[in-house]
Design a protein around this motif. Structure first.
Motif, PDB file in Angstrom:
ATOM      1  N   VAL A 119       0.865  -1.187   0.000  1.00  0.00           N
ATOM      2  CA  VAL A 119       0.000   0.000   0.000  1.00  0.00           C
ATOM      3  C   VAL A 119       0.894   1.227   0.000  1.00  0.00           C
ATOM      4  CG1 VAL A 119      -1.645   1.369   1.344  1.00  0.00           C
ATOM      5  CG2 VAL A 119      -1.967  -1.107   1.128  1.00  0.00           C
ATOM      6  N   ALA A 120       0.704   2.082  -0.991  1.00  0.00           N
ATOM      7  CA  ALA A 120       1.441   3.338  -1.076  1.00  0.00           C
ATOM      8  C   ALA A 120       0.513   4.470  -0.648  1.00  0.00           C
ATOM      9  CB  ALA A 120       1.929   3.574  -2.499  1.00  0.00           C
ATOM     10  N   ILE A 121       0.978   5.271   0.303  1.00  0.00           N
ATOM     11  CA  ILE A 121       0.212   6.437   0.764  1.00  0.00           C
ATOM     12  C   ILE A 121       0.958   7.677   0.296  1.00  0.00           C
ATOM     13  CG2 ILE A 121      -0.683   7.675   2.765  1.00  0.00           C
ATOM     14  CD1 ILE A 121      -0.648   4.951   4.250  1.00  0.00           C
ATOM     15  N   THR A 122       0.294   8.463  -0.537  1.00  0.00           N
ATOM     16  CA  THR A 122       0.936   9.657  -1.089  1.00  0.00           C
ATOM     17  C   THR A 122       0.208  10.914  -0.645  1.00  0.00           C
ATOM     18  OG1 THR A 122      -0.352   9.401  -3.136  1.00  0.00           O
ATOM     19  CG2 THR A 122       1.872   8.497  -3.115  1.00  0.00           C
ATOM     20  N   HIS A 150      -5.652  -1.256  -7.356  1.00  0.00           N
ATOM     21  CA  HIS A 150      -6.657  -0.229  -7.085  1.00  0.00           C
ATOM     22  C   HIS A 150      -5.912   1.058  -6.760  1.00  0.00           C
ATOM     23  CE1 HIS A 150     -10.487   1.474  -6.244  1.00  0.00           C
ATOM     24  NE2 HIS A 150     -10.413   1.447  -4.930  1.00  0.00           N
ATOM     25  N   SER A 151      -6.480   2.186  -7.139  1.00  0.00           N
ATOM     26  CA  SER A 151      -5.834   3.476  -6.927  1.00  0.00           C
ATOM     27  C   SER A 151      -6.931   4.514  -6.726  1.00  0.00           C
ATOM     28  CB  SER A 151      -4.973   3.829  -8.153  1.00  0.00           C
ATOM     29  OG  SER A 151      -4.295   5.043  -7.959  1.00  0.00           O
ATOM     30  N   PHE A 152      -6.878   5.249  -5.613  1.00  0.00           N
ATOM     31  CA  PHE A 152      -7.962   6.195  -5.362  1.00  0.00           C
ATOM     32  C   PHE A 152      -7.499   7.359  -4.484  1.00  0.00           C
ATOM     33  CE2 PHE A 152      -8.059   2.921  -2.163  1.00  0.00           C
ATOM     34  CZ  PHE A 152      -8.408   3.535  -0.969  1.00  0.00           C
ATOM     35  N   MET A 153      -8.286   8.431  -4.499  1.00  0.00           N
ATOM     36  CA  MET A 153      -7.996   9.613  -3.696  1.00  0.00           C
ATOM     37  C   MET A 153      -9.043   9.771  -2.598  1.00  0.00           C
ATOM     38  SD  MET A 153      -7.898  13.660  -4.765  1.00  0.00           S
ATOM     39  CE  MET A 153      -6.418  13.552  -5.756  1.00  0.00           C
ATOM     40  N   VAL A 154      -8.605  10.128  -1.407  1.00  0.00           N
ATOM     41  CA  VAL A 154      -9.498  10.417  -0.291  1.00  0.00           C
ATOM     42  C   VAL A 154      -9.818  11.909  -0.321  1.00  0.00           C
ATOM     43  CG1 VAL A 154      -9.762  10.408   2.212  1.00  0.00           C
ATOM     44  CG2 VAL A 154      -8.506   8.556   1.085  1.00  0.00           C
ATOM     45  N   ILE A 160     -10.932   8.440   5.780  1.00  0.00           N
ATOM     46  CA  ILE A 160      -9.577   7.887   5.890  1.00  0.00           C
ATOM     47  C   ILE A 160      -9.532   6.495   6.525  1.00  0.00           C
ATOM     48  CG2 ILE A 160      -7.372   8.202   7.101  1.00  0.00           C
ATOM     49  CD1 ILE A 160      -7.548  11.167   6.369  1.00  0.00           C
ATOM     50  N   PRO A 161     -10.162   6.254   7.681  1.00  0.00           N
ATOM     51  CA  PRO A 161     -10.062   4.904   8.267  1.00  0.00           C
ATOM     52  C   PRO A 161     -10.554   3.810   7.316  1.00  0.00           C
ATOM     53  CG  PRO A 161     -10.930   6.449   9.869  1.00  0.00           C
ATOM     54  CD  PRO A 161     -10.924   7.180   8.572  1.00  0.00           C
ATOM     55  N   ALA A 162     -11.703   4.038   6.683  1.00  0.00           N
ATOM     56  CA  ALA A 162     -12.228   3.032   5.760  1.00  0.00           C
ATOM     57  C   ALA A 162     -11.329   2.877   4.543  1.00  0.00           C
ATOM     58  CB  ALA A 162     -13.645   3.413   5.325  1.00  0.00           C
ATOM     59  N   ALA A 163     -10.759   3.986   4.069  1.00  0.00           N
ATOM     60  CA  ALA A 163      -9.897   3.925   2.880  1.00  0.00           C
ATOM     61  C   ALA A 163      -8.648   3.101   3.143  1.00  0.00           C
ATOM     62  CB  ALA A 163      -9.520   5.339   2.440  1.00  0.00           C
ATOM     63  N   ILE A 164      -8.030   3.296   4.307  1.00  0.00           N
ATOM     64  CA  ILE A 164      -6.818   2.534   4.628  1.00  0.00           C
ATOM     65  C   ILE A 164      -7.159   1.059   4.827  1.00  0.00           C
ATOM     66  CG2 ILE A 164      -4.895   2.277   6.223  1.00  0.00           C
ATOM     67  CD1 ILE A 164      -4.764   4.811   4.534  1.00  0.00           C
ATOM     68  N   ALA A 165      -8.257   0.777   5.525  1.00  0.00           N
ATOM     69  CA  ALA A 165      -8.666  -0.620   5.725  1.00  0.00           C
ATOM     70  C   ALA A 165      -9.008  -1.281   4.390  1.00  0.00           C
ATOM     71  CB  ALA A 165      -9.872  -0.683   6.665  1.00  0.00           C
ATOM     72  N   GLU A 166      -9.695  -0.549   3.528  1.00  0.00           N
ATOM     73  CA  GLU A 166     -10.046  -1.069   2.206  1.00  0.00           C
ATOM     74  C   GLU A 166      -8.790  -1.348   1.382  1.00  0.00           C
ATOM     75  OE1 GLU A 166     -11.944   0.871  -1.824  1.00  0.00           O
ATOM     76  OE2 GLU A 166     -12.880   1.398   0.090  1.00  0.00           O
ATOM     77  N   ALA A 167      -7.817  -0.439   1.455  1.00  0.00           N
ATOM     78  CA  ALA A 167      -6.574  -0.617   0.702  1.00  0.00           C
ATOM     79  C   ALA A 167      -5.860  -1.892   1.131  1.00  0.00           C
ATOM     80  CB  ALA A 167      -5.667   0.603   0.891  1.00  0.00           C
ATOM     81  N   VAL A 181      -3.166   5.075  -2.185  1.00  0.00           N
ATOM     82  CA  VAL A 181      -4.131   5.974  -1.541  1.00  0.00           C
ATOM     83  C   VAL A 181      -3.537   7.379  -1.549  1.00  0.00           C
ATOM     84  CG1 VAL A 181      -5.510   6.438   0.513  1.00  0.00           C
ATOM     85  CG2 VAL A 181      -4.863   4.076  -0.045  1.00  0.00           C
ATOM     86  N   ASP A 182      -4.183   8.293  -2.242  1.00  0.00           N
ATOM     87  CA  ASP A 182      -3.710   9.674  -2.379  1.00  0.00           C
ATOM     88  C   ASP A 182      -4.535  10.565  -1.454  1.00  0.00           C
ATOM     89  OD1 ASP A 182      -1.971  11.522  -3.591  1.00  0.00           O
ATOM     90  OD2 ASP A 182      -3.481  12.108  -5.076  1.00  0.00           O
ATOM     91  N   ILE A 183      -3.868  11.393  -0.633  1.00  0.00           N
ATOM     92  CA  ILE A 183      -4.585  12.192   0.374  1.00  0.00           C
ATOM     93  C   ILE A 183      -4.117  13.643   0.292  1.00  0.00           C
ATOM     94  CG2 ILE A 183      -5.250  12.369   2.793  1.00  0.00           C
ATOM     95  CD1 ILE A 183      -4.278   9.511   3.214  1.00  0.00           C
ATOM     96  N   PRO A 184      -4.981  14.558  -0.125  1.00  0.00           N
ATOM     97  CA  PRO A 184      -4.610  15.985  -0.167  1.00  0.00           C
ATOM     98  C   PRO A 184      -4.177  16.499   1.206  1.00  0.00           C
ATOM     99  CG  PRO A 184      -6.628  15.613  -1.407  1.00  0.00           C
ATOM    100  CD  PRO A 184      -6.332  14.333  -0.674  1.00  0.00           C
ATOM    101  N   LYS A 185      -3.324  17.503   1.197  1.00  0.00           N
ATOM    102  CA  LYS A 185      -2.749  18.008   2.442  1.00  0.00           C
ATOM    103  C   LYS A 185      -3.814  18.576   3.368  1.00  0.00           C
ATOM    104  CE  LYS A 185       1.136  20.806   4.130  1.00  0.00           C
ATOM    105  NZ  LYS A 185       2.270  21.676   3.737  1.00  0.00           N
TER     106      LYS A 185
END
Length: 449
Positions: A119-122, A150-154, A160-167, A181-185
């Motif tokens: 899992v890559a968190i950017t 799979h590749s998606f943006m939060v 966030i919790p569901a996105a990380i668990a889903e990833a 998982v891409d997360i804006p600042k």
């Protein structure tokens, strides 16, 4: 290690796992860290940058996560891959936006090609800057869609919790792979009421793990009728932690075994039924067994061009049983007589029961004698240098003898990789790390780290 990796929560278990703790008010970056902790992560690899500064501030306060600082984001991705390959856990890497994220493209493609769960968190520029060509903005989600599972943006901190668990769930189930998982600042800085476990649904994602009984019975019939059967075991057997089941099935049936580059160690090389690695860099017995077989039992292998060469002339007289957890691989390269969709461990267990219930129709002793003769007549060999220098193959033979079967070997890509595959002796799974499908130079040092 291989059979005790922590299971990551499925949608059903996350959504219905009972009582949740009292909501806690934290920011999005802290929610990422807390989610990783809840999922059992103990190490992450990364490099700080502007768009992930909130996440690094949260990491600094974690007592459970060990952060390994790299010098280049590509190294973080390969390190996460090496960690996942050895441990069976999901590897995690972190990068900032723009060039930091694009430096993960190669390791993401590499991991996905070799079915490694990472899992890559950017980090990403602020939501108000998306689409404006802001400083260090890159559409990393769009860039990586073809090379990730799979590749998606939060877009909201509450996600966030569901996105990380889903990833983690997507990366580690079915055919493992890479998830971004891409997360804006601004989403990292925004607050949310953190609740664990989260609830999420993946209505279109239902990996099939249990094979269909009709296919199993038909496969057992072909195995009983075969005079020259051979097992062609690939990386899917390793990913399924099915090494014990493979050994039990092979010994119960007497069928000889070949293992691909990505599956070395999944079957002990000292075993009398082991033939070696097939393909253009493989052993004579393994290549001959496939070419002259009348039945190939392909388990978690994808008929890669390094193995088959010209597909039209590959194993011309063989029927094929192809078992894989990814239905898209079955019949993609080679026509299949019996397709089996399922987890390699479950397939082997079911096949063994079905074969033991059906007596062997054919005598395979001549086939075994022929292959044993090839092993005796054509062992791996090499020419000694005329100038008196040490042959690389000799060095590897001495190394594997001194280090023993517990050592973990990591190779780059090229001739030394093939020498290592040929002359090191692998007795246990997850002791051989290399970049197989993508053939990525620069993989070895960060993966070893």
């Amino acid at each position: 290690m291989n059979d005790t990796s922590r299971p990551h929560p499925s949608p059903a278990t996350v959504a219905a796992s009972g009582r949740s703790r009292k909501p806690e008010r934290i920011n999005g970056a802290q929610a990422v860290v807390r989610s990783l902790e809840e999922l059992g992560t103990d190490v992450v690899f990364g490099l700080p940058g502007g768009a992930v500064l909130p996440l690094y501030e949260a990491l600094y306060g974690s007592e459970k996560l060990n952060h390994i600082l790299v010098r280049h984001e590509q190294g973080a991705g390969h390190a996460a891959t090496g960690y996942a390959q050895v441990s069976g856990e999901v590897g995690v890497c972190i990068a900032t936006s723009g060039p930091g994220a694009t430096n993960l493209v190669t390791p993401l493609a590499d991991a996905n090609m070799d079915s490694v769960p990472i899992v890559a968190i950017t980090g990403q520029v602020g939501s108000n800057l998306l689409g404006t060509d802001g400083f260090q903005e890159a559409d990393i989600r769009g860039i990586t869609m073809p090379i990730t599972k799979h590749s998606f943006m939060v877009t909201r901190p509450e996600e966030i919790p569901a996105a990380i668990a889903e990833a983690f769930h997507v990366a580690s189930t079915g055919r493992p792979g890479a998830v971004l998982v891409d997360i804006p600042k601004d989403v990292q800085n925004a607050e949310l009421d953190f609740v664990w476990p989260p609830s999420y649904r993946l209505p279109g994602y239902h990996p099939v793990t249990t094979p269909h009984s009709r296919q199993i019975e038909e496969a057992a019939r072909l195995i009983a009728d075969a005079k020259r059967p051979v097992i062609y075991a690939g990386g899917g057997v390793l990913k399924a932690n099915a090494h014990k089941e493979l050994l039990a099935f092979a010994e119960a049936t007497g069928v000889p075994v070949t293992t691909t580059l990505m599956a070395l160690g999944v079957f002990p090389e000292s075993h009398p039924q082991f033939l070696g690695m097939p393909g253009m860099h493989g052993t004579v017995p393994a290549v001959a067994a496939l070419q002259k077989s009348d039945l190939i039992l392909a388990l978690g292998a994808r008929f890669d061009d390094r193995v088959t060469g010209d597909v039209d002339s590959f194993a011309p007289g063989a029927k094929v049983i192809h078992a894989d957890i990814d239905p898209a691989e079955i019949g993609k390269i080679r026509e299949v007589n019996v397709p089996i969709v399922g987890d390699a461990r479950e397939v082997l267990v079911a096949l063994r029961k079905a074969v033991e219930a059906r007596p062997q129709e054919q005598d395979t002793s001549r086939w075994t004698t022929y292959l044993d003769g090839l092993k005796e007549d054509f062992p791996p060999g090499y020419d000694e240098p005329e100038d008196g220098k040490l042959a690389p193959q000799y060095v590897l033979e001495q190394l594997t003898g001194a280090a023993g079967p517990e050592a973990v070997y990591v190779a780059g890509v090229g001739q030394h990789q093939m020498w290592a595959a040929q002359f090191l002796k692998f007795e246990k799974p997850r002791t051989w790390l290399n970049s197989g499908g993508l053939g990525t130079m620069g993989y070895a040092v960060p993966a070893a780290m």
